[in-house]
Design a protein around this motif. Structure first.
Motif, mmCIF file in Angstrom:
data_model
loop_
_atom_site.group_PDB
_atom_site.id
_atom_site.type_symbol
_atom_site.label_atom_id
_atom_site.label_comp_id
_atom_site.label_asym_id
_atom_site.label_seq_id
_atom_site.Cartn_x
_atom_site.Cartn_y
_atom_site.Cartn_z
ATOM 1 N N VAL A 81 55.614 -18.472 -31.742
ATOM 2 C CA VAL A 81 56.925 -18.094 -30.788
ATOM 3 C C VAL A 81 58.187 -17.971 -31.720
ATOM 4 N N CYS A 82 58.305 -18.854 -32.779
ATOM 5 C CA CYS A 82 59.420 -18.943 -33.594
ATOM 6 C C CYS A 82 59.434 -17.654 -34.463
ATOM 7 N N SER A 83 58.278 -16.841 -34.573
ATOM 8 C CA SER A 83 58.327 -15.845 -35.548
ATOM 9 C C SER A 83 58.153 -14.487 -34.866
ATOM 10 N N LEU A 84 58.438 -14.637 -33.350
ATOM 11 C CA LEU A 84 58.469 -13.174 -32.802
ATOM 12 C C LEU A 84 59.678 -12.542 -32.960
ATOM 13 N N PRO A 85 59.631 -11.358 -33.638
ATOM 14 C CA PRO A 85 60.792 -10.210 -33.908
ATOM 15 C C PRO A 85 61.726 -10.111 -32.941
ATOM 16 N N LEU A 116 65.159 -14.937 -33.048
ATOM 17 C CA LEU A 116 63.669 -15.208 -33.465
ATOM 18 C C LEU A 116 63.214 -14.299 -34.308
ATOM 19 N N GLY A 117 62.165 -14.803 -35.209
ATOM 20 C CA GLY A 117 61.542 -13.941 -36.178
ATOM 21 C C GLY A 117 62.243 -13.218 -37.145
ATOM 22 N N GLU A 118 63.363 -13.867 -37.630
ATOM 23 C CA GLU A 118 63.970 -13.046 -38.660
ATOM 24 C C GLU A 118 63.519 -12.587 -39.788
ATOM 25 N N GLY A 119 62.164 -12.877 -39.980
ATOM 26 C CA GLY A 119 61.291 -12.519 -41.284
ATOM 27 C C GLY A 119 60.388 -11.302 -40.742
ATOM 28 N N GLY A 120 60.677 -10.762 -39.614
ATOM 29 C CA GLY A 120 60.072 -9.554 -39.259
ATOM 30 C C GLY A 120 58.685 -9.506 -38.754
ATOM 31 N N LEU A 121 58.045 -8.402 -38.748
ATOM 32 C CA LEU A 121 56.461 -8.408 -38.302
ATOM 33 C C LEU A 121 55.664 -9.104 -39.410
ATOM 34 N N ARG A 122 55.880 -9.083 -40.853
ATOM 35 C CA ARG A 122 55.011 -9.661 -41.705
ATOM 36 C C ARG A 122 54.980 -11.343 -41.259
ATOM 37 N N SER A 123 56.114 -11.756 -40.978
ATOM 38 C CA SER A 123 56.356 -13.009 -40.726
ATOM 39 C C SER A 123 55.320 -13.579 -39.292
ATOM 40 N N LEU A 124 55.479 -12.659 -38.337
ATOM 41 C CA LEU A 124 54.575 -12.973 -37.220
ATOM 42 C C LEU A 124 53.256 -12.743 -37.573
ATOM 43 N N VAL A 125 52.814 -11.833 -38.387
ATOM 44 C CA VAL A 125 51.374 -11.653 -38.544
ATOM 45 C C VAL A 125 50.936 -12.924 -39.346
ATOM 46 N N GLN A 126 51.660 -13.502 -40.364
ATOM 47 C CA GLN A 126 51.204 -14.680 -41.099
ATOM 48 C C GLN A 126 51.174 -15.796 -40.093
ATOM 49 N N ALA A 127 52.059 -15.825 -39.347
ATOM 50 C CA ALA A 127 52.047 -17.335 -38.148
ATOM 51 C C ALA A 127 50.877 -16.930 -37.509
ATOM 52 N N VAL A 128 50.512 -15.840 -36.798
ATOM 53 C CA VAL A 128 49.570 -15.729 -35.995
ATOM 54 C C VAL A 128 48.057 -16.048 -36.862
ATOM 55 N N MET A 176 63.586 -20.149 -38.583
ATOM 56 C CA MET A 176 63.698 -18.659 -38.928
ATOM 57 C C MET A 176 62.440 -17.978 -38.930
ATOM 58 N N GLY A 177 61.344 -18.693 -38.239
ATOM 59 C CA GLY A 177 59.877 -18.016 -38.154
ATOM 60 C C GLY A 177 59.358 -18.321 -39.524
ATOM 61 N N PHE A 178 58.123 -18.031 -39.445
ATOM 62 C CA PHE A 178 57.220 -18.060 -40.651
ATOM 63 C C PHE A 178 57.748 -17.883 -42.107
ATOM 64 N N ASP A 179 57.699 -18.528 -42.987
ATOM 65 C CA ASP A 179 58.426 -18.214 -44.308
ATOM 66 C C ASP A 179 59.960 -18.108 -44.028
ATOM 67 N N GLY A 180 60.290 -19.168 -43.358
ATOM 68 C CA GLY A 180 61.679 -19.102 -42.969
ATOM 69 C C GLY A 180 62.663 -19.415 -44.237
ATOM 70 N N PHE A 181 61.970 -20.282 -45.152
ATOM 71 C CA PHE A 181 63.034 -20.362 -46.329
ATOM 72 C C PHE A 181 63.054 -19.435 -47.217
ATOM 73 N N GLU A 182 61.952 -18.538 -47.331
ATOM 74 C CA GLU A 182 61.813 -17.365 -48.018
ATOM 75 C C GLU A 182 63.091 -16.340 -47.366
ATOM 76 N N THR A 183 62.820 -16.434 -46.334
ATOM 77 C CA THR A 183 63.731 -15.286 -45.370
ATOM 78 C C THR A 183 65.272 -15.752 -45.615
ATOM 79 N N GLY A 184 65.742 -16.964 -45.520
ATOM 80 C CA GLY A 184 66.955 -17.300 -45.441
ATOM 81 C C GLY A 184 67.626 -17.797 -46.826
ATOM 82 N N CYS A 185 66.755 -17.998 -47.894
ATOM 83 C CA CYS A 185 67.196 -18.507 -49.199
ATOM 84 C C CYS A 185 68.231 -17.586 -49.816
ATOM 85 N N GLN A 186 68.211 -16.269 -49.659
ATOM 86 C CA GLN A 186 68.934 -15.581 -50.623
ATOM 87 C C GLN A 186 70.357 -15.140 -49.938
ATOM 88 N N ARG A 187 70.127 -15.654 -48.653
ATOM 89 C CA ARG A 187 71.505 -15.093 -47.813
ATOM 90 C C ARG A 187 72.742 -16.260 -48.129
#
Length: 424
Positions: A76-80, A86-98, A301-312
């Motif tokens: 749910v948190c990975s839904l773009p 939700l799902g700020e990592g995009g489709l790749r994040s959702l696929v990995q979560a599923v 921030m969804g699956f791999d949320g740290f990688e998504t937000g770390c560089q912001r």
């Protein structure tokens, strides 16, 4: 007719699942991608068998309820859905979560089908013990002559790599040494005479000495922690564990002469990192991960949320001691925060963190059932390594990354199978 035809495939599905599961330890050593395929095939065979037999009793397992709740929330948190943040990592994040569900099905397949027979569980023990022996042999050879049996030298700072080309020997050994070593140690102690007792003490001490020689800090700490848990569960092993700890300590004290690279990493570098933890790479990552989590407290921030937000830049908070205003900036970023619980926080907010913690406890409850002062040695070893891996105060790899995620779920499934079927 269709049902009868489908039923004839049941033995083939069961055999295929068994072969795939037994291949996983070998594949995790040198073929991570193929290990993913083996896990997927075992999952499919298990689900097809359940559908053909209409056997879904395994869904009643309490640990699976908690695990499924964590997984569903992660999805749910990975839904773009940007409108809902939700799902700020995009489709790749959702696929990995599923696809993370593959590990949960894999564990269920091991507990309820693949490892329900004693011969299958014996094969699993043999393969794990062989993996320990293979890593140990290559580590000793590499220490003695400067390269392993494949021809690779030690890693950076002299870390022994075992049969691998990179410093990857320590983490899997921290998981597989206790279940491989504790049963033979207990068996030797049960025999009369001096030789078996000496063999038991020597085997456990050699295990800790090997971990000191490898020179990786957290795997050594987790191995000691696991053996301490085993000692708490098995009274007759307490003197052996204490003696092994003393021998390991003496090896560490002598390492400036015998293994100077290990001494540098285990003592000099480790103490320096603890003294200046806030500005160490781990302190920087943890501060950034905490900032990402508290700024996204509900859904992360969804699956791999740290990688998504770390560089912001909005997450560039000061280090814990305030000495670095930007916390190290973008250059400190990594794929994960090196801690399972901070990863769960960044992936799913505080709800995800709570569900992840509940999942870990739900695993330990059936693993601990029936353990006591005179625990079964193999079950005690498996419980100890899972307990050590879910302990929150440690540096870790990403939770579901291969090969370490594969090792964890393999041992979890094996432990649950032993808990369910061994007494029967």
């Amino acid at each position: 007719m269709i049902a009868a035809t489908g039923t004839r495939f049941i033995p083939r599905l069961e055999q295929t699942a068994l072969v795939c599961v037994l291949l996983v330890p070998l594949l995790l050593m040198h073929a991570h991608g193929i290990a993913e395929v083996a896990i997927a095939i075992a999952d499919v065979c298990f689900l097809l068998r359940s559908a053909l037999l209409r056997d879904w009793d395994w869904l009643k397992a309490r640990w699976l309820w908690f695990s499924a709740a964590w997984w569903i929330w992660l999805v749910v948190c990975s839904l773009p859905i940007p409108a809902l943040h939700l799902g700020e990592g995009g489709l790749r994040s959702l696929v990995q979560a599923v696809t993370t569900v593959r590990f949960l099905v894999f564990v269920a397949a091991m507990e309820f089908l693949v490892l329900r027979s004693r011969p299958a569980r014996r094969w699993m023990y043999g393969l794990i013990a062989a993996s320990v022996a293979w890593i140990a042999l290559n580590s000793v050879v590499q220490y003695a002559i400067g390269w392993n049996l494949i021809g690779w030298p030690p890693g950076p700072e002299g870390v022994l790599t075992g049969p691998f080309g990179k410093p990857r020997a320590g983490p899997p050994m921290a998981l597989i040494i206790p279940p491989a070593v504790v049963p033979p140690v207990a068996a030797l102690l049960s025999r009369k005479g001096l030789r078996p007792a000496v063999g038991a003490y020597a085997l456990l001490a050699a295990s800790l000495v090997l971990m000191v020689m490898i020179g990786q800090r957290m795997p050594l700490v987790l191995t000691v922690f696991a053996f301490v848990i085993v000692a708490c569960l098995m009274r007759r092993l307490r003197p052996v564990v204490l003696t092994a700890a003393v021998v390991g300590g003496l090896m560490l004290a002598a390492s400036p002469v015998l293994a100077p690279n290990a001494y540098y990493r285990l003592v000099d570098k480790f103490s320096n990192q603890l003294e200046h933890f806030a500005v160490s790479p781990y302190g920087q990552l943890y501060a950034r991960a905490w900032e990402v989590g508290i700024r996204n407290p509900v859904t992360g921030m969804g699956f791999d949320g740290f990688e998504t937000g770390c560089q912001r830049p909005q997450y560039f908070r000061p280090t814990f001691d305030g000495s670095q205003p930007d916390g190290g900036g973008a250059k400190i970023c990594w794929h994960h925060p090196h801690n399972h619980y901070l990863q769960a926080l960044d992936d799913g907010g505080f709800i995800g963190l709570l569900l992840f913690s509940a999942m870990g406890i739900a695993w330990l409850v059936p693993l601990a059932r029936g353990l006591g002062r005179d625990s079964d040695p193999l079950r005690a070893g498996l419980f100890a390594v899972v307990c050590a891996q879910v302990w929150p105060i440690q540096s870790t790899s990403a939770f579901t990354s291969m090969p370490m995620g594969g090792w964890l779920f393999l041992l979890l499934g094996w432990g649950l199978a032993e808990a369910r079927h061994r007494s029967r």
